[in-house]
Write an enzyme that holds these catalytic residues in place. Structure first.
Site, PDB file in Angstrom:
ATOM      1  N   GLN A 129      55.650  43.087 -11.327  1.00 57.97           N
ATOM      2  CA  GLN A 129      55.857  44.061 -10.254  1.00 57.97           C
ATOM      3  C   GLN A 129      56.872  45.123 -10.685  1.00 57.97           C
ATOM      4  OE1 GLN A 129      57.752  42.361  -6.813  1.00 57.97           O
ATOM      5  NE2 GLN A 129      56.914  43.878  -5.426  1.00 57.97           N
ATOM      6  N   GLY A 130      56.466  46.382 -10.696  1.00 56.04           N
ATOM      7  CA  GLY A 130      57.345  47.482 -11.076  1.00 56.04           C
ATOM      8  C   GLY A 130      57.817  48.261  -9.866  1.00 56.04           C
ATOM      9  N   TYR A 131      58.787  47.711  -9.138  1.00 58.58           N
ATOM     10  CA  TYR A 131      59.320  48.367  -7.946  1.00 58.58           C
ATOM     11  C   TYR A 131      60.742  48.883  -8.195  1.00 58.58           C
ATOM     12  CZ  TYR A 131      55.687  47.058  -4.509  1.00 58.58           C
ATOM     13  OH  TYR A 131      54.537  46.953  -3.783  1.00 58.58           O
ATOM     14  N   SER A 132      61.709  47.962  -8.355  1.00 59.86           N
ATOM     15  CA  SER A 132      63.127  48.333  -8.412  1.00 59.86           C
ATOM     16  C   SER A 132      63.459  49.199  -9.627  1.00 59.86           C
ATOM     17  CB  SER A 132      64.002  47.078  -8.440  1.00 59.86           C
ATOM     18  OG  SER A 132      63.887  46.354  -7.246  1.00 59.86           O
ATOM     19  N   SER A 164      60.466  40.737 -13.034  1.00 59.05           N
ATOM     20  CA  SER A 164      60.327  39.310 -13.343  1.00 59.05           C
ATOM     21  C   SER A 164      59.138  39.056 -14.258  1.00 59.05           C
ATOM     22  CB  SER A 164      60.152  38.505 -12.051  1.00 59.05           C
ATOM     23  OG  SER A 164      61.243  38.685 -11.188  1.00 59.05           O
ATOM     24  N   GLU A 247      53.623  37.347   1.487  1.00 52.62           N
ATOM     25  CA  GLU A 247      54.142  35.996   1.338  1.00 52.62           C
ATOM     26  C   GLU A 247      54.870  35.474   2.576  1.00 52.62           C
ATOM     27  OE1 GLU A 247      55.280  34.653  -2.899  1.00 52.62           O
ATOM     28  OE2 GLU A 247      56.281  36.558  -2.548  1.00 52.62           O
TER      29      GLU A 247
END
Length: 404
Positions: A129-132, A164, A247
């Site tokens: 996941q490429g968010y922050s 992660s 989730e």
């Protein structure tokens, strides 16, 4: 509130229990009881068994390889897996099977679904996941990673952090700004980007627990196809918010199970160190037990909204703040019980890099001291405690906004 389960899900629960009884050894105590090599071997084999049974894609429509069952069936499955001490696939399945697949089912084009869903299910594609970003963590809408259209491609420049498992993956879903002139929460797109290409650099960094889990990901002229935008150009914020709600129901059901098992280990730890008759220790353990019970009923509240299809609300911030702050207290107590033994960790540290150690883990000083360090990160990732309090103060209680 009616917290009983309807008959059809109870029948499914019996089916899952029968599957687990047949598939697991008679002396099974949980994946935490295995050494590291054996645990990874079990997890890989176990993922195949779940996929073959249809449990990895339980709620997917049948045309995409699923069983077409309900969200409540998914909750029942996750409860029974947690109680049995077995994982739901491999760590990166959180991002591929749980997050991205459900996002594609809601927002993806037919071409995206038909191509990616089978590859996610088989494990051929692994995702992160490429968010922050360094200056856009809890305030995600401040992200600065850019994507510019160049013919049939998007060209991406920027940096992501706290990614992660990126060093084990071959794809990443990325939030990038595609309209620099749009308001803060607009002009963002949700892109699917291959990692194994020139212009992408993945740098793992070691956590204070000694584990390698998080990464920095640098994009310098990286490319992805123009048709690999999910949910439409400049609509990424809406897509991202729906992904973050995926989730909620599962975690609301399984968190109390994992944390309760941890408290039971804590009681045994106190006996092991001869502290079980200490009145202060007993009082602190009772406090932990009561907090986990409150967590269970908070979970029912969240689960009710999730099953009704409600959008994420303040209860999400309440739950995140609650369990992450609680976990620092329970691990503090474990360190106090072990005393100087906690300063010289012995035994196997946790395989998990978030929340509790795995079910069945030994009551070793390495297990507890590493979990103690991991617990601190729980108050930071997925929205810091400070940000969660601001959300509750400003959006729920209507207090004046914090000066920006």
């Amino acid at each position: 509130m009616d917290i009983t389960y309807p008959p059809q899900t109870q029948a499914f629960r019996s089916e899952v229990k029968a599957f687990l009884a047949d598939a697991l050894p008679a002396d099974w105590h949980g994946i935490g009881a295995l050494d590291e090599e054996a645990a990874w071997a079990f997890a890989r084999d176990w993922r195949g068994r779940l996929a073959e049974r249809g449990y990895l894609s339980l709620t997917w429509p049948e045309e995409y390889g699923g069983l077409g069952l309900s969200k409540l069936h998914q909750v029942v499955l996750m409860e029974e897996l947690a109680l049995a001490g077995v994982p739901f696939g491999l760590p990166q399945d959180t991002f591929g099977v749980k997050m991205l697949a459900n996002t594609l089912l809601r927002w993806g084009t037919e071409e995206q679904k038909s191509h990616f869903l089978p590859r996610i299910l088989s494990g051929e594609d692994t995702w992160c996941q490429g968010y922050s970003e360094p200056d856009a963590g809890s305030d995600l809408a401040s992200l600065t990673t850019r994507a510019v259209r160049d013919g049939d491609d998007w060209v991406i420049d920027g940096q992501k952090v706290w990614t992660s498992g990126a060093h084990h993956c071959d794809w990443i879903f990325v939030l990038a700004r595609t309209d620099r002139d749009a308001p803060k929460h607009r002009g963002i797109s949700f892109l699917l980007v291959p990692l194994g290409q020139p212009g992408v650099e993945v740098r793992p960094f070691r956590m204070m627990s000694g584990q390698l889990h998080f990464n920095e990901v640098f994009f310098t002229g990286a490319r992805t196809r123009a048709d690999l935008v999910v949910g439409g150009v400049d609509n990424g914020w809406t897509v991202a918010q729906s992904l973050l709600g995926v989730e909620r129901g599962e975690e609301a059901a399984t968190n109390p199970i994992l944390f309760k098992a941890e408290v039971e280990r804590l009681v045994e730890l106190a006996r092991q160190y001869g502290k079980d008759q200490d009145p202060v220790v007993r009082q602190r353990i009772a406090w932990c037990w009561s907090k986990v019970e409150i967590m269970r009923f908070l979970g029912y509240r969240i689960l009710t909204g999730w099953l009704k299809g409600a959008e994420p609300g303040p209860e999400t911030s309440i739950a995140k703040l609650y369990w992450s702050e609680y976990h620092t207290e329970v691990t503090d107590l474990a360190m106090d019980i072990m005393g100087l033994h906690a300063q010289v960790p012995q035994g196997r540290p946790p395989l998990r890099t978030y929340r509790t150690d795995d079910p069945g883990a030994a009551n070793s000083s390495a297990s507890w001291s590493t979990t103690y360090l991991i617990a601190r990160s729980g108050t930071i990732y997925a929205g810091t405690s400070q940000v969660q309090r601001n959300i509750l103060a400003e959006r729920v209680l209507g207090l004046p906004r914090e000066p920006r």
